[in-house]
Motif scaffolding. Structure first.
Motif, PDB file in Angstrom:
ATOM      1  N   LEU A  24      18.588  -8.550  26.579  1.00  0.00           N
ATOM      2  CA  LEU A  24      18.712  -7.274  25.876  1.00  0.00           C
ATOM      3  C   LEU A  24      17.544  -7.063  24.919  1.00  0.00           C
ATOM      4  N   GLU A  25      17.099  -8.139  24.305  1.00  0.00           N
ATOM      5  CA  GLU A  25      15.963  -8.057  23.392  1.00  0.00           C
ATOM      6  C   GLU A  25      14.690  -7.639  24.123  1.00  0.00           C
ATOM      7  N   SER A  26      14.587  -8.032  25.398  1.00  0.00           N
ATOM      8  CA  SER A  26      13.393  -7.721  26.176  1.00  0.00           C
ATOM      9  C   SER A  26      13.397  -6.304  26.750  1.00  0.00           C
ATOM     10  N   MET A  27      14.534  -5.624  26.674  1.00  0.00           N
ATOM     11  CA  MET A  27      14.704  -4.343  27.365  1.00  0.00           C
ATOM     12  C   MET A  27      13.729  -3.276  26.860  1.00  0.00           C
ATOM     13  N   THR A  28      13.121  -2.587  27.816  1.00  0.00           N
ATOM     14  CA  THR A  28      12.268  -1.451  27.505  1.00  0.00           C
ATOM     15  C   THR A  28      12.707  -0.264  28.348  1.00  0.00           C
ATOM     16  N   MET A  29      12.509   0.934  27.829  1.00  0.00           N
ATOM     17  CA  MET A  29      12.856   2.147  28.557  1.00  0.00           C
ATOM     18  C   MET A  29      11.595   2.720  29.184  1.00  0.00           C
ATOM     19  N   MET A  30      11.703   3.123  30.441  1.00  0.00           N
ATOM     20  CA  MET A  30      10.539   3.636  31.153  1.00  0.00           C
ATOM     21  C   MET A  30      10.887   4.930  31.870  1.00  0.00           C
ATOM     22  N   PHE A  31       9.852   5.653  32.240  1.00  0.00           N
ATOM     23  CA  PHE A  31       9.974   6.875  33.025  1.00  0.00           C
ATOM     24  C   PHE A  31      10.920   7.875  32.368  1.00  0.00           C
ATOM     25  N   SER A  32      10.572   8.224  31.136  1.00  0.00           N
ATOM     26  CA  SER A  32      11.317   9.208  30.348  1.00  0.00           C
ATOM     27  C   SER A  32      12.774   8.813  30.147  1.00  0.00           C
ATOM     28  N   GLY A  33      13.013   7.510  29.987  1.00  0.00           N
ATOM     29  CA  GLY A  33      14.363   7.026  29.723  1.00  0.00           C
ATOM     30  C   GLY A  33      15.251   6.933  30.937  1.00  0.00           C
ATOM     31  N   LYS A  34      14.690   7.049  32.128  1.00  0.00           N
ATOM     32  CA  LYS A  34      15.498   6.992  33.345  1.00  0.00           C
ATOM     33  C   LYS A  34      15.633   5.582  33.911  1.00  0.00           C
ATOM     34  N   ALA A  35      14.822   4.645  33.407  1.00  0.00           N
ATOM     35  CA  ALA A  35      14.883   3.262  33.887  1.00  0.00           C
ATOM     36  C   ALA A  35      14.881   2.290  32.713  1.00  0.00           C
ATOM     37  N   ALA A  36      15.758   1.302  32.787  1.00  0.00           N
ATOM     38  CA  ALA A  36      15.818   0.233  31.792  1.00  0.00           C
ATOM     39  C   ALA A  36      15.301  -1.044  32.457  1.00  0.00           C
ATOM     40  N   VAL A  37      14.293  -1.646  31.864  1.00  0.00           N
ATOM     41  CA  VAL A  37      13.647  -2.818  32.455  1.00  0.00           C
ATOM     42  C   VAL A  37      13.815  -4.022  31.531  1.00  0.00           C
ATOM     43  N   MET A  38      14.309  -5.123  32.082  1.00  0.00           N
ATOM     44  CA  MET A  38      14.493  -6.361  31.326  1.00  0.00           C
ATOM     45  C   MET A  38      13.732  -7.493  32.005  1.00  0.00           C
ATOM     46  N   THR A  39      13.355  -8.479  31.209  1.00  0.00           N
ATOM     47  CA  THR A  39      12.605  -9.621  31.722  1.00  0.00           C
ATOM     48  C   THR A  39      13.149 -10.916  31.129  1.00  0.00           C
ATOM     49  N   LEU A  40      13.346 -11.908  31.976  1.00  0.00           N
ATOM     50  CA  LEU A  40      13.709 -13.248  31.526  1.00  0.00           C
ATOM     51  C   LEU A  40      12.708 -14.227  32.123  1.00  0.00           C
ATOM     52  N   THR A  41      12.011 -14.954  31.257  1.00  0.00           N
ATOM     53  CA  THR A  41      11.007 -15.899  31.718  1.00  0.00           C
ATOM     54  C   THR A  41      11.591 -17.311  31.793  1.00  0.00           C
ATOM     55  N   GLN A  42      10.856 -18.189  32.419  1.00  0.00           N
ATOM     56  CA  GLN A  42      11.285 -19.583  32.475  1.00  0.00           C
ATOM     57  C   GLN A  42      11.368 -20.175  31.070  1.00  0.00           C
ATOM     58  N   ARG A  43      10.507 -19.708  30.205  1.00  0.00           N
ATOM     59  CA  ARG A  43      10.525 -20.173  28.812  1.00  0.00           C
ATOM     60  C   ARG A  43      11.840 -19.798  28.131  1.00  0.00           C
ATOM     61  N   ASP A  44      12.358 -18.604  28.436  1.00  0.00           N
ATOM     62  CA  ASP A  44      13.636 -18.183  27.863  1.00  0.00           C
ATOM     63  C   ASP A  44      14.754 -19.145  28.264  1.00  0.00           C
ATOM     64  N   PHE A  45      14.805 -19.465  29.541  1.00  0.00           N
ATOM     65  CA  PHE A  45      15.847 -20.364  30.031  1.00  0.00           C
ATOM     66  C   PHE A  45      15.709 -21.764  29.428  1.00  0.00           C
ATOM     67  N   THR A  46      14.472 -22.225  29.316  1.00  0.00           N
ATOM     68  CA  THR A  46      14.230 -23.565  28.761  1.00  0.00           C
ATOM     69  C   THR A  46      14.626 -23.638  27.294  1.00  0.00           C
ATOM     70  N   GLU A  47      14.205 -22.653  26.518  1.00  0.00           N
ATOM     71  CA  GLU A  47      14.489 -22.650  25.081  1.00  0.00           C
ATOM     72  C   GLU A  47      15.986 -22.569  24.783  1.00  0.00           C
ATOM     73  N   LEU A  48      16.723 -21.861  25.630  1.00  0.00           N
ATOM     74  CA  LEU A  48      18.156 -21.672  25.397  1.00  0.00           C
ATOM     75  C   LEU A  48      19.013 -22.655  26.192  1.00  0.00           C
ATOM     76  N   ASN A  49      18.338 -23.581  26.901  1.00  0.00           N
ATOM     77  CA  ASN A  49      19.059 -24.569  27.710  1.00  0.00           C
ATOM     78  C   ASN A  49      20.008 -23.869  28.687  1.00  0.00           C
ATOM     79  N   ALA A  50      19.531 -22.775  29.260  1.00  0.00           N
ATOM     80  CA  ALA A  50      20.345 -21.964  30.167  1.00  0.00           C
ATOM     81  C   ALA A  50      19.844 -22.091  31.597  1.00  0.00           C
ATOM     82  N   MET A  51      20.723 -21.764  32.545  1.00  0.00           N
ATOM     83  CA  MET A  51      20.375 -21.759  33.953  1.00  0.00           C
ATOM     84  C   MET A  51      20.356 -20.316  34.462  1.00  0.00           C
ATOM     85  N   VAL A  52      19.793 -20.122  35.637  1.00  0.00           N
ATOM     86  CA  VAL A  52      19.657 -18.784  36.200  1.00  0.00           C
ATOM     87  C   VAL A  52      21.002 -18.078  36.299  1.00  0.00           C
ATOM     88  N   GLU A  53      22.042 -18.817  36.732  1.00  0.00           N
ATOM     89  CA  GLU A  53      23.351 -18.191  36.908  1.00  0.00           C
ATOM     90  C   GLU A  53      23.955 -17.685  35.600  1.00  0.00           C
TER      91      GLU A  53
END
Length: 325
Positions: A217-246
């Motif tokens: 949610l922190e990574s979320m950006t709005m694009m194309f006049s607010g018609k698209a919400a784009v989020m990104t999760l990097t490998q670093r995010d998963f590593t830092e939070l000790n989380a898995m893809v699922e």
């Protein structure tokens, strides 16, 4: 793509394949979900009751939110066996790449049964049971059992219910139809504890899944006049939070909650590969975008894979999203 076969004829072939064969290999698509896993467990259970030998395989780990399902640990993860089987049943694999077992496929079996409900499905199997009018693969499996007068157990009904309720987004997605509700009603009549299942699926979240959701949610950006919400999760995010893809499985759905958003996209690094997940509303067909990059899915819920780096996936995917929103 092959010409779509007649479904009734394919079902007859499937019945014959079950009757004449003993050893079955079952697999679903990479990044398995509730429909894939629920359908696999249900078919395996019925086949075993018929005296068949079954080997269940998943190229990726089973999602954490499905860990409560009985016999879930019977699914072998990552490496397919060296044994040979009489038949292979592939569930929700719109193409063979989605199964994650291309290498040595011919050594596993010479008979492939392809069961799917996505409109992007290829007819690659020796038997192709493709029904795009069904809400889920689990719904197809149930109707097949029903037509053959198979008395499914409570546990088998719970497997299929998990498949239907997750693939329809709790009966929210457009693929839901009267037949879907009728199927769910018949499953409930077996008496399994559906409220308990829904608690596990939708009211239970691990610490890691909540933390990774926050990062998405922190990574979320709005694009194309607010018609698209784009989020990104990097490998670093998963590593830092000790989380898995699922743990990030449902993060994308939050992008669709914003008024005016017609499509949500989640770019997610997964070790040496990159996945892109899409959600949309109404006429916006994200499955067409996924298909351009070798993926597939529903009109309003789809996905595909890329090779890193992340910025290259952005360059390819976002212009396609711009065209449709």
């Amino acid at each position: 793509m092959k010409k779509p076969p007649v479904l009734e004829e394919e079902l007859k072939k499937f019945i014959e394949a079950i009757q004449t064969n003993k050893k079955f290999f079952l697999a679903g698509h990479i990044g398995p979900d509730g429909d894939t896993i629920g359908s696999m467990l249900a078919i395996a259970s019925v086949l075993k009751r018929m005296g068949k030998k079954v080997y269940m395989f998943s190229g990726d780990p089973v999602p954490e939110n499905l860990a409560f399902l009985p016999h879930i640990k019977s699914i072998h993860v990552s490496k397919p066996p060296r044994s040979r089987f009489d038949a292979m049943i592939l569930l929700e694999c719109s193409n063979l790449k989605r199964a994650g077992i291309l290498n040595g496929l011919d050594k596993i079996t010479s008979l492939i049964v392809n069961i799917d409900h996505h409109k992007t499905a290829d007819f690659y199997g020796d038997i192709n049971i493709i029904d795009t009018a069904s809400s889920s693969t689990a719904e197809i499996i149930y109707r097949f059992f029903y037509s053959q007068k198979v008395n499914i157990t409570k546990i088998e009904a719970s497997y299929l219910y998990v498949g239907i309720v997750t693939d329809t987004g709790r009966f929210h997605y457009p693929a839901t139809n009267p037949q879907t509700h009728e199927t769910a009603s018949r499953l409930l009549q077996t008496g399994f504890k559906f409220a308990r299942i829904n608690d596990f699926l939708y009211s239970t979240r691990s610490f890691e899944s909540l933390k990774i959701l926050g990062r998405a949610l922190e990574s979320m950006t709005m694009m194309f006049s607010g018609k698209a919400a784009v989020m990104t999760l990097t490998q670093r995010d998963f590593t830092e939070l000790n989380a898995m893809v699922e743990h990030s499985e449902n993060a994308i759905n939050y992008g669709m909650m914003i008024p005016g958003v017609k499509a949500a996209i989640l770019f997610r690094e997964e070790g040496g590969r990159l996945s892109v997940t899409f959600r949309s509303k109404g006429r916006i067909d994200v499955s067409a975008v996924a298909a351009k990059f070798g993926g597939g899915g529903h009109k309003n819920a789809a996905g595909c894979k890329f090779k890193p780096p992340l910025k290259e996936a952005f360059k390819k995917v976002l212009p396609e999203i711009r065209k449709i929103v």
